[in-house]
Scaffold this motif. Structure first.
Motif, PDB file in Angstrom:
ATOM      1  N   GLN A  70      35.587  61.281  17.038  1.00 47.07           N
ATOM      2  CA  GLN A  70      35.509  59.783  17.995  1.00 47.07           C
ATOM      3  C   GLN A  70      36.522  59.439  17.933  1.00 47.07           C
ATOM      4  N   LYS A  71      37.661  59.363  16.431  1.00 50.74           N
ATOM      5  CA  LYS A  71      39.152  58.286  16.315  1.00 50.74           C
ATOM      6  C   LYS A  71      39.590  59.269  17.309  1.00 50.74           C
ATOM      7  N   SER A  72      39.424  60.648  17.168  1.00 52.18           N
ATOM      8  CA  SER A  72      40.504  61.044  18.058  1.00 52.18           C
ATOM      9  C   SER A  72      40.440  61.172  19.470  1.00 52.18           C
ATOM     10  N   GLU A  73      39.109  60.863  20.206  1.00 49.85           N
ATOM     11  CA  GLU A  73      39.098  59.913  21.341  1.00 49.85           C
ATOM     12  C   GLU A  73      39.317  59.013  21.491  1.00 49.85           C
ATOM     13  N   ASN A  74      39.696  57.773  20.179  1.00 48.47           N
ATOM     14  CA  ASN A  74      40.453  56.385  20.406  1.00 48.47           C
ATOM     15  C   ASN A  74      41.203  56.240  20.524  1.00 48.47           C
ATOM     16  N   GLU A  75      42.254  56.785  20.210  1.00 49.83           N
ATOM     17  CA  GLU A  75      43.479  57.310  20.099  1.00 49.83           C
ATOM     18  C   GLU A  75      44.118  58.048  21.224  1.00 49.83           C
ATOM     19  N   GLY A  76      42.777  58.999  21.988  1.00 54.60           N
ATOM     20  CA  GLY A  76      43.362  59.126  23.329  1.00 54.60           C
ATOM     21  C   GLY A  76      42.864  58.739  24.108  1.00 54.60           C
ATOM     22  N   GLU A  77      42.396  57.923  23.836  1.00 55.73           N
ATOM     23  CA  GLU A  77      41.987  56.768  25.461  1.00 55.73           C
ATOM     24  C   GLU A  77      43.298  55.629  24.749  1.00 55.73           C
ATOM     25  N   LYS A  78      44.058  54.970  23.951  1.00 56.44           N
ATOM     26  CA  LYS A  78      44.680  54.443  23.607  1.00 56.44           C
ATOM     27  C   LYS A  78      46.070  54.713  24.531  1.00 56.44           C
ATOM     28  N   GLN A  79      46.255  56.536  24.019  1.00 59.75           N
ATOM     29  CA  GLN A  79      47.161  56.968  24.687  1.00 59.75           C
ATOM     30  C   GLN A  79      46.913  56.872  26.255  1.00 59.75           C
ATOM     31  N   LEU A  80      45.929  57.287  26.782  1.00 58.54           N
ATOM     32  CA  LEU A  80      45.817  56.856  27.898  1.00 58.54           C
ATOM     33  C   LEU A  80      46.293  55.670  28.412  1.00 58.54           C
TER      34      LEU A  80
END
Length: 189
Positions: A44-54
Motif C-alpha cells: 500500500q505504501k509503495s502504491e501510495n508513493e507510486g500514485e504520488k509520483q504519478l
C-alpha cells in the motif's frame, strides 16, 4: 502388502522432517497473519508513493504544457514583431532612397541658381548653410534684385536715354529766356 511398506517408509521420512523443523529457527513473536499484514502495508505504501509520483509527474506535465503554450504565444508575438520590423526596414530604405534623390535634385537646383549669379557676386552666397537654407537665401536675394547687374554697352547704361546728349551749360550766366529754352528744348527741323 504394498501399503504396509509405504507406511513404514513414511514414518521414517516424517521423523527426518521433524528433526529438520527442530533445527530451523522459529520466530516466536511472528505470527503468520502479521507477516502478511506487513507485506500488505508495504504494498500500500509503495502504491501510495507510486500514485504520488504519478500525480507529481502529471502536475509537472501540466506546468510544462502551460509553459509551452506561453512560449508559443511569445513566439507568435516575436514573429509578428519580426515581420513589422522587416516592413519598417523596407519603408526606411525606400524613404532613404527618396531622400537621396531629393537631395540630389535640390543640390542641382541650388548649383544652377548660383551659376546664374554673376561671378563677382557668387562670393556673397553663404557656404555654411544647408541646401534648403541656401536655396531660400538665393531666392530672397533674387527677388530683391540683389544680383541684377546694370550692363553698360559702350558706356551707356541701360534704362537711360540714348542719342541726344546735351552739352553742359553754365546756367548761372544765362538769361531767363535762355533757361526756358533749355527747359523746353524742342527740335526744329
Amino acid at each position: 502388502m504394498a501399503e504396509e511398506i509405504k507406511v513404514d517408509e513414511t514414518v521414517e521420512d516424517v521423523k527426518v522432517d521433524e528433526t529438520a523443523k527442530e533445527d530451523a529457527p522459529v520466530k516466536e513473536d511472528a505470527k503468520p497473519n502479521e507477516v502478511k499484514d506487513d507485506s500488505l502495508e508495504d504494498k500500500q505504501k509503495s502504491e501510495n508513493e507510486g500514485e504520488k509520483q504519478l500525480q507529481d509527474a502529471l502536475n509537472n506535465i501540466k506546468d510544462l504544457e502551460t509553459e509551452l503554450s506561453q512560449a508559443n504565444e511569445k513566439l507568435v508575438k516575436y514573429d509578428v514583431m519580426v515581420n513589422d520590423l522587416a516592413e519598417a526596414k523596407t519603408k526606411i530604405e525606400k524613404a532613404t532612397a527618396t531622400i537621396t534623390e531629393y537631395e540630389t535634385l535640390l543640390t542641382n537646383l541650388v548649383d544652377e541658381k548660383i551659376k546664374k549669379i554673376p561671378e563677382d557676386l557668387q562670393d556673397l552666397v553663404p557656404t555654411n548653410m544647408t541646401l534648403t537654407q541656401k536655396l531660400e537665401w538665393v531666392t530672397k536675394a533674387e527677388s530683391k534684385n540683389l544680383f541684377k547687374e546694370k550692363k553698360n554697352i559702350d558706356g551707356v547704361e541701360i534704362g537711360k536715354s540714348i542719342g541726344a546728349t546735351s552739352p553742359k551749360v553754365d546756367t548761372d550766366n544765362l538769361s531767363t529766356t535762355s533757361l526756358f529754352t533749355l527747359a523746353y528744348n524742342t527740335f526744329r527741323k
